[in-house]
Write a protein that holds these residues in place. Sequence first.
Motif, PDB file in Angstrom:
ATOM      1  N   MET A  50      21.023  61.140  92.106  1.00 55.98           N
ATOM      2  CA  MET A  50      21.414  62.359  91.147  1.00 55.98           C
ATOM      3  C   MET A  50      20.155  63.145  91.150  1.00 55.98           C
ATOM      4  O   MET A  50      20.335  64.400  91.164  1.00 55.98           O
ATOM      5  N   ASN A  51      19.095  62.480  90.998  1.00 48.54           N
ATOM      6  CA  ASN A  51      17.744  63.354  90.625  1.00 48.54           C
ATOM      7  C   ASN A  51      16.619  62.672  91.303  1.00 48.54           C
ATOM      8  O   ASN A  51      16.142  61.638  90.540  1.00 48.54           O
ATOM      9  N   PRO A  52      16.073  63.053  92.557  1.00 47.42           N
ATOM     10  CA  PRO A  52      15.168  62.153  93.299  1.00 47.42           C
ATOM     11  C   PRO A  52      13.868  62.172  92.496  1.00 47.42           C
ATOM     12  O   PRO A  52      12.737  61.585  92.825  1.00 47.42           O
ATOM     13  N   ASN A  53      13.681  63.274  91.483  1.00 50.65           N
ATOM     14  CA  ASN A  53      12.409  63.137  90.641  1.00 50.65           C
ATOM     15  C   ASN A  53      12.646  62.040  89.505  1.00 50.65           C
ATOM     16  O   ASN A  53      11.565  61.966  88.841  1.00 50.65           O
ATOM     17  N   GLY A  54      13.859  61.510  89.341  1.00 56.66           N
ATOM     18  CA  GLY A  54      13.833  60.229  88.592  1.00 56.66           C
ATOM     19  C   GLY A  54      13.419  60.799  87.046  1.00 56.66           C
ATOM     20  O   GLY A  54      12.789  60.220  86.102  1.00 56.66           O
ATOM     21  N   GLN A  55      14.006  61.973  86.563  1.00 56.10           N
ATOM     22  CA  GLN A  55      13.845  62.377  85.210  1.00 56.10           C
ATOM     23  C   GLN A  55      15.165  63.027  84.643  1.00 56.10           C
ATOM     24  O   GLN A  55      15.930  63.154  85.322  1.00 56.10           O
ATOM     25  N   VAL A  56      15.299  62.659  83.266  1.00 57.50           N
ATOM     26  CA  VAL A  56      16.435  63.197  82.553  1.00 57.50           C
ATOM     27  C   VAL A  56      15.961  64.702  82.184  1.00 57.50           C
ATOM     28  O   VAL A  56      14.612  64.979  81.834  1.00 57.50           O
ATOM     29  N   PRO A  57      17.180  65.579  81.823  1.00 59.85           N
ATOM     30  CA  PRO A  57      18.625  65.282  81.909  1.00 59.85           C
ATOM     31  C   PRO A  57      18.945  65.395  83.308  1.00 59.85           C
ATOM     32  O   PRO A  57      18.361  66.106  84.069  1.00 59.85           O
ATOM     33  N   VAL A  58      20.192  65.091  83.412  1.00 58.15           N
ATOM     34  CA  VAL A  58      20.947  65.402  84.722  1.00 58.15           C
ATOM     35  C   VAL A  58      22.416  65.716  84.266  1.00 58.15           C
ATOM     36  O   VAL A  58      22.907  64.922  83.507  1.00 58.15           O
ATOM     37  N   LEU A  59      23.132  66.652  84.701  1.00 56.14           N
ATOM     38  CA  LEU A  59      24.314  67.002  84.428  1.00 56.14           C
ATOM     39  C   LEU A  59      25.238  66.709  85.674  1.00 56.14           C
ATOM     40  O   LEU A  59      24.847  67.199  86.797  1.00 56.14           O
ATOM     41  N   GLN A  60      26.297  66.037  85.303  1.00 58.24           N
ATOM     42  CA  GLN A  60      27.414  65.860  86.325  1.00 58.24           C
ATOM     43  C   GLN A  60      28.738  66.778  85.689  1.00 58.24           C
ATOM     44  O   GLN A  60      29.177  66.408  84.664  1.00 58.24           O
ATOM     45  N   ASP A  61      29.346  67.495  86.560  1.00 59.34           N
ATOM     46  CA  ASP A  61      30.504  68.133  86.469  1.00 59.34           C
ATOM     47  C   ASP A  61      31.370  68.357  87.525  1.00 59.34           C
ATOM     48  O   ASP A  61      31.110  69.094  88.452  1.00 59.34           O
ATOM     49  N   GLY A  62      32.095  67.050  87.727  1.00 62.11           N
ATOM     50  CA  GLY A  62      33.110  66.927  88.901  1.00 62.11           C
ATOM     51  C   GLY A  62      31.943  66.475  89.900  1.00 62.11           C
ATOM     52  O   GLY A  62      30.989  65.697  89.936  1.00 62.11           O
ATOM     53  N   ASP A  63      32.104  67.563  91.115  1.00 63.08           N
ATOM     54  CA  ASP A  63      31.231  67.056  92.171  1.00 63.08           C
ATOM     55  C   ASP A  63      30.072  67.820  92.158  1.00 63.08           C
ATOM     56  O   ASP A  63      29.020  67.509  93.004  1.00 63.08           O
ATOM     57  N   VAL A  64      29.424  68.442  91.193  1.00 60.84           N
ATOM     58  CA  VAL A  64      28.492  69.446  90.953  1.00 60.84           C
ATOM     59  C   VAL A  64      27.271  68.519  90.098  1.00 60.84           C
ATOM     60  O   VAL A  64      27.649  67.812  88.985  1.00 60.84           O
ATOM     61  N   VAL A  65      26.247  68.396  90.675  1.00 58.98           N
ATOM     62  CA  VAL A  65      25.101  67.701  89.929  1.00 58.98           C
ATOM     63  C   VAL A  65      24.100  68.639  89.793  1.00 58.98           C
ATOM     64  O   VAL A  65      23.359  69.174  90.773  1.00 58.98           O
ATOM     65  N   VAL A  66      23.411  68.819  88.575  1.00 62.75           N
ATOM     66  CA  VAL A  66      22.262  69.640  88.250  1.00 62.75           C
ATOM     67  C   VAL A  66      21.307  68.884  87.722  1.00 62.75           C
ATOM     68  O   VAL A  66      21.443  68.218  86.563  1.00 62.75           O
ATOM     69  N   SER A  67      20.050  69.101  87.952  1.00 62.14           N
ATOM     70  CA  SER A  67      18.985  68.596  87.365  1.00 62.14           C
ATOM     71  C   SER A  67      17.995  69.874  86.851  1.00 62.14           C
ATOM     72  O   SER A  67      18.200  70.774  87.357  1.00 62.14           O
ATOM     73  N   ASP A  68      17.105  69.573  85.950  1.00 57.10           N
ATOM     74  CA  ASP A  68      16.138  70.292  85.315  1.00 57.10           C
ATOM     75  C   ASP A  68      16.995  70.976  84.280  1.00 57.10           C
ATOM     76  O   ASP A  68      18.048  71.453  84.240  1.00 57.10           O
ATOM     77  N   SER A  69      16.283  70.862  82.948  1.00 58.14           N
ATOM     78  CA  SER A  69      16.986  71.331  81.868  1.00 58.14           C
ATOM     79  C   SER A  69      17.379  72.665  81.643  1.00 58.14           C
ATOM     80  O   SER A  69      18.405  73.013  81.348  1.00 58.14           O
ATOM     81  N   ASN A  70      16.531  73.548  82.042  1.00 56.98           N
ATOM     82  CA  ASN A  70      16.808  74.983  82.028  1.00 56.98           C
ATOM     83  C   ASN A  70      17.728  75.433  82.943  1.00 56.98           C
ATOM     84  O   ASN A  70      18.620  76.248  82.753  1.00 56.98           O
ATOM     85  N   ALA A  71      17.807  74.733  84.297  1.00 59.95           N
ATOM     86  CA  ALA A  71      18.985  75.094  85.211  1.00 59.95           C
ATOM     87  C   ALA A  71      20.057  74.525  84.730  1.00 59.95           C
ATOM     88  O   ALA A  71      21.141  75.337  84.841  1.00 59.95           O
ATOM     89  N   ILE A  72      20.327  73.443  84.072  1.00 55.57           N
ATOM     90  CA  ILE A  72      21.618  73.063  83.265  1.00 55.57           C
ATOM     91  C   ILE A  72      21.804  73.969  82.291  1.00 55.57           C
ATOM     92  O   ILE A  72      23.189  74.363  82.214  1.00 55.57           O
ATOM     93  N   LEU A  73      21.023  74.610  81.388  1.00 58.44           N
ATOM     94  CA  LEU A  73      21.404  75.741  80.413  1.00 58.44           C
ATOM     95  C   LEU A  73      21.913  76.614  81.298  1.00 58.44           C
ATOM     96  O   LEU A  73      23.061  77.296  80.849  1.00 58.44           O
ATOM     97  N   VAL A  74      21.467  77.158  82.138  1.00 64.06           N
ATOM     98  CA  VAL A  74      22.083  78.206  83.071  1.00 64.06           C
ATOM     99  C   VAL A  74      23.417  78.098  83.401  1.00 64.06           C
ATOM    100  O   VAL A  74      24.506  78.791  83.278  1.00 64.06           O
TER     101      VAL A  74
END
Length: 206
Positions: A50-74
């Motif tokens: 999910m996140n090759p950087n090995g950091q939280v948070p990670v968002l899963q929304d169906g097939d969509v995966v988003v890492s990086d907290s600010n990217a998740i907010l957007v």
Amino acid sequence: MSNAVRIHHFPKSGHAHRALVFAQLAGIAHEAIFVDLAAGEHKTPEFLDMNPNGQVPVLQDGDVVVSDSNAILVYLARKYASDWMPSDPVGEAAVQKWLTLAAGEIAFGSCAARLITVFGAPLDADFAAATADKAMKKLENGLEGRDWLVGDRPTIADVAGYSYTAHAPEGNVSLDPYPNVRAWIARFEALDGFEPMPSTAAGLVA
């Protein structure tokens, strides 16, 4: 919760708190998935997929995966809570400016200072303190005469800046010189749906 987004988090991570508290404030259905950093769950093959950087948070929304907290907010604001992200170019640019501060001087300032004092991170304490002061002054000046960082209501700019600013004293960064920042923190914490990040104790942070 089958239609809820999944937020992989660690409770004392300010970056993870951004994602969780935004979902709570915006009324976005979500499932919080605890990642045991002490046990190395963030370095397992499943998590690294999910996140090759090995950091939280990670968002899963169906097939969509988003890492990086600010990217998740957007992502969450654009898809589920448009009132938290201005759609006009000027407003969006203003939000981006504060997201950059959160990823830059807040991360290398109050966040790093907290990592040093609470978790023993081998970072430069003097640099962290000086960088935190720069970030606090920018927030203090940006909040002069206004309740929120952008516009007349809270946006993801406020969400991105809140967690590590509010917890700055845990890194020996005083909020006393910044009355506008203290008042902003109080307003943020008074929002419907707000839930705090736990105070520090033994453990790990990301």
